[in-house]
Design a protein around this motif. Structure first.
Motif, PDB file in Angstrom:
ATOM      1  N   ASN A  63       0.834  -1.148   0.116  1.00 10.54           N
ATOM      2  CA  ASN A  63      -0.005  -0.122   0.450  1.00 10.54           C
ATOM      3  C   ASN A  63       0.574   1.342   0.232  1.00 10.54           C
ATOM      4  OD1 ASN A  63      -2.357  -1.153   0.059  1.00 10.54           O
ATOM      5  ND2 ASN A  63      -2.023  -2.220   2.107  1.00 10.54           N
ATOM      6  N   LEU A  64       1.989   0.690  -0.472  1.00 13.49           N
ATOM      7  CA  LEU A  64       3.133   2.625  -0.921  1.00 13.49           C
ATOM      8  C   LEU A  64       2.423   3.107  -2.280  1.00 13.49           C
ATOM      9  CD1 LEU A  64       6.600   0.484   0.112  1.00 13.49           C
ATOM     10  CD2 LEU A  64       4.870   2.493   1.408  1.00 13.49           C
ATOM     11  N   VAL A  65       2.041   2.804  -2.971  1.00 11.78           N
ATOM     12  CA  VAL A  65       0.941   3.175  -4.325  1.00 11.78           C
ATOM     13  C   VAL A  65       0.131   2.559  -5.005  1.00 11.78           C
ATOM     14  CG1 VAL A  65       4.189   3.185  -5.009  1.00 11.78           C
ATOM     15  CG2 VAL A  65       2.420   1.526  -6.100  1.00 11.78           C
ATOM     16  N   TRP A  66      -0.532   3.620  -5.804  1.00  6.57           N
ATOM     17  CA  TRP A  66      -1.685   2.900  -6.546  1.00  6.57           C
ATOM     18  C   TRP A  66      -1.672   2.297  -7.574  1.00  6.57           C
ATOM     19  CZ3 TRP A  66      -6.404   4.383  -3.420  1.00  6.57           C
ATOM     20  CH2 TRP A  66      -5.869   5.009  -2.668  1.00  6.57           C
ATOM     21  N   PRO A  67      -2.774   1.235  -8.378  1.00  3.58           N
ATOM     22  CA  PRO A  67      -1.916   0.639  -9.809  1.00  3.58           C
ATOM     23  C   PRO A  67      -2.038   1.512 -10.131  1.00  3.58           C
ATOM     24  CG  PRO A  67      -4.178  -0.247  -8.051  1.00  3.58           C
ATOM     25  CD  PRO A  67      -4.204   1.218  -7.370  1.00  3.58           C
TER      26      PRO A  67
END
Length: 82
Positions: A63-67
């Motif tokens: 959950n560090l970046v968005w898809p």
């Protein structure tokens, strides 16, 4: 991101004006910080030989970046020349 929000709610009875600003500005300030530093981190990791697909996969899992392609992913500040 939520530290300022929680702190603002917790301190509301003592300092309502300060709490109001903490609550209102915590999430936008954290989002700007994230939008700037995620591309910096990605560049750092890729310069050290990380596989781009594996890096994206692991970052999404943590959950560090968005898809990729997400509207939220587009809020990252892109580095010049990329």
């Amino acid at each position: 991101m939520f530290g300022g929000l929680i702190g603002g709610v917790a301190a509301f009875k003592l300092l309502p004006v300060v709490s109001f600003f903490l609550i209102i500005f915590a999430i936008p300030a954290a989002w700007v910080w994230w939008s700037y530093y995620v591309p910096q981190w990605r560049h750092w990791a890729l310069q050290r030989g990380a596989d781009p697909e594996q890096l994206q996969y692991l970052a999404e899992r943590a959950n560090l970046v968005w898809p990729k392609g997400s509207i939220f992913e587009r809020t990252e500040f892109r580095r010049r020349g990329r």
